[in-house]
Design an enzyme around this catalytic site. Structure first.
Site, PDB file in Angstrom:
ATOM      1  N   ASP A  96     -19.354   3.340  27.987  1.00  0.00           N
ATOM      2  CA  ASP A  96     -17.924   4.245  27.710  1.00  0.00           C
ATOM      3  C   ASP A  96     -17.574   3.865  26.187  1.00  0.00           C
ATOM      4  O   ASP A  96     -18.548   3.399  25.328  1.00  0.00           O
ATOM      5  CB  ASP A  96     -17.440   3.404  28.314  1.00  0.00           C
ATOM      6  CG  ASP A  96     -16.020   2.236  28.165  1.00  0.00           C
ATOM      7  OD1 ASP A  96     -16.460   1.769  26.658  1.00  0.00           O
ATOM      8  OD2 ASP A  96     -15.385   1.348  29.053  1.00  0.00           O
ATOM      9  N   CYS A 139     -19.700  -2.068  27.422  1.00  0.00           N
ATOM     10  CA  CYS A 139     -17.944  -1.659  28.284  1.00  0.00           C
ATOM     11  C   CYS A 139     -17.179  -2.424  26.887  1.00  0.00           C
ATOM     12  O   CYS A 139     -17.135  -2.634  25.630  1.00  0.00           O
ATOM     13  CB  CYS A 139     -17.803  -1.083  29.141  1.00  0.00           C
ATOM     14  SG  CYS A 139     -17.125  -2.973  29.386  1.00  0.00           S
ATOM     15  N   THR A 193     -15.345  -5.177  26.906  1.00  0.00           N
ATOM     16  CA  THR A 193     -15.213  -6.812  27.384  1.00  0.00           C
ATOM     17  C   THR A 193     -16.149  -6.627  27.774  1.00  0.00           C
ATOM     18  O   THR A 193     -16.656  -8.289  28.163  1.00  0.00           O
ATOM     19  CB  THR A 193     -14.140  -7.233  28.502  1.00  0.00           C
ATOM     20  OG1 THR A 193     -14.546  -6.351  29.815  1.00  0.00           O
ATOM     21  CG2 THR A 193     -12.671  -6.718  28.092  1.00  0.00           C
ATOM     22  N   HIS A 231     -34.033 -17.848  34.080  1.00  0.00           N
ATOM     23  CA  HIS A 231     -33.484 -17.778  35.454  1.00  0.00           C
ATOM     24  C   HIS A 231     -33.367 -16.992  36.311  1.00  0.00           C
ATOM     25  O   HIS A 231     -33.275 -17.576  36.985  1.00  0.00           O
ATOM     26  CB  HIS A 231     -32.451 -19.774  35.142  1.00  0.00           C
ATOM     27  CG  HIS A 231     -33.123 -20.521  35.057  1.00  0.00           C
ATOM     28  ND1 HIS A 231     -32.231 -21.597  35.113  1.00  0.00           N
ATOM     29  CD2 HIS A 231     -34.219 -20.648  33.741  1.00  0.00           C
ATOM     30  CE1 HIS A 231     -32.670 -22.594  34.131  1.00  0.00           C
ATOM     31  NE2 HIS A 231     -34.110 -22.555  33.651  1.00  0.00           N
ATOM     32  N   HIS A 248     -37.029 -20.149  40.335  1.00  0.00           N
ATOM     33  CA  HIS A 248     -36.407 -19.034  40.689  1.00  0.00           C
ATOM     34  C   HIS A 248     -36.294 -17.958  40.332  1.00  0.00           C
ATOM     35  O   HIS A 248     -35.688 -17.440  41.433  1.00  0.00           O
ATOM     36  CB  HIS A 248     -35.943 -19.048  38.499  1.00  0.00           C
ATOM     37  CG  HIS A 248     -35.172 -20.579  37.657  1.00  0.00           C
ATOM     38  ND1 HIS A 248     -34.272 -21.040  37.936  1.00  0.00           N
ATOM     39  CD2 HIS A 248     -36.656 -20.971  37.324  1.00  0.00           C
ATOM     40  CE1 HIS A 248     -34.243 -22.002  37.173  1.00  0.00           C
ATOM     41  NE2 HIS A 248     -35.806 -21.784  37.051  1.00  0.00           N
TER      42      HIS A 248
END
Ligand code: RB5
Length: 161
Positions: free
Chosen positions: A21, A79, A81, A112, A147
């Site tokens: 963004d 973005c 955060t 993992h 995993h």
């Protein structure tokens, strides 16, 4: 603490779909330059500038759609955060988005979790750390084994919900 070593494994992803963004646009430019330098093919799915405020779910969805259509691809979303893009992307079965702001997470989410989507916050980390995160995330293979069983369980439980 030293970083876990990456065992030799399959090559880097065939192609990277990248999106952001407005708040992630600056870091995306840096990462696009790195991918170009590394000769990793990529598709930039927007947004096109930091000047206009846009809605991160719309750009996140473009990358998710590209990955679901092409399982051998991997994606990068940025973005402000990294949180909004992570929430968005992880709603879709088959997407394993990992928000990484350190090298340990970038390595372990490949080893993992077989993370097929790397998410970063352009307002959280600087360009040099962002580039190192991408470098290790690109080259670290999935460990498989137990995993993979856990990832299968994750998809199964999501379908049961
Ligand atoms: C945009 O201002 C910001 O909210 C967005 O980039 C992101 O950080 C949301 O999680």
């Amino acid at each position: 603490m030293s970083l876990p070593s990456s065992p030799p494994g399959p090559p880097e992803p065939e192609i990277i779909a990248i999106g952001c963004d407005h708040a992630g646009h600056g870091l995306k430019r840096v990462i696009l330059n790195l991918l170009h330098e590394l000769k990793v093919p990529c598709i930039d799915l927007g947004c096109a500038s930091a000047d206009e405020s846009v809605h991160y779910p719309q750009y996140g969805k473009k990358v998710v759609t590209a990955l679901l259509a092409r399982p051998e691809a991997r994606g990068i979303l940025i973005c402000g955060t990294g949180i909004g893009m992570s929430i968005m992307a992880n709603r879709f079965p088959g997407i394993r988005a990992a928000l990484c702001h350190d090298l340990f997470a970038a390595i372990m989410c490949r080893r993992h979790n077989n993370a097929n989507l790397l998410v970063m916050g352009g307002r959280v980390i600087g360009p040099d750390l962002g580039k190192e995160i991408v470098r290790v995330w690109l080259k670290t293979p999935f460990d498989g084994g137990r995993h993979q069983e856990r990832l299968d369980l994750l998809e199964q439980l999501a379908h049961e919900a």
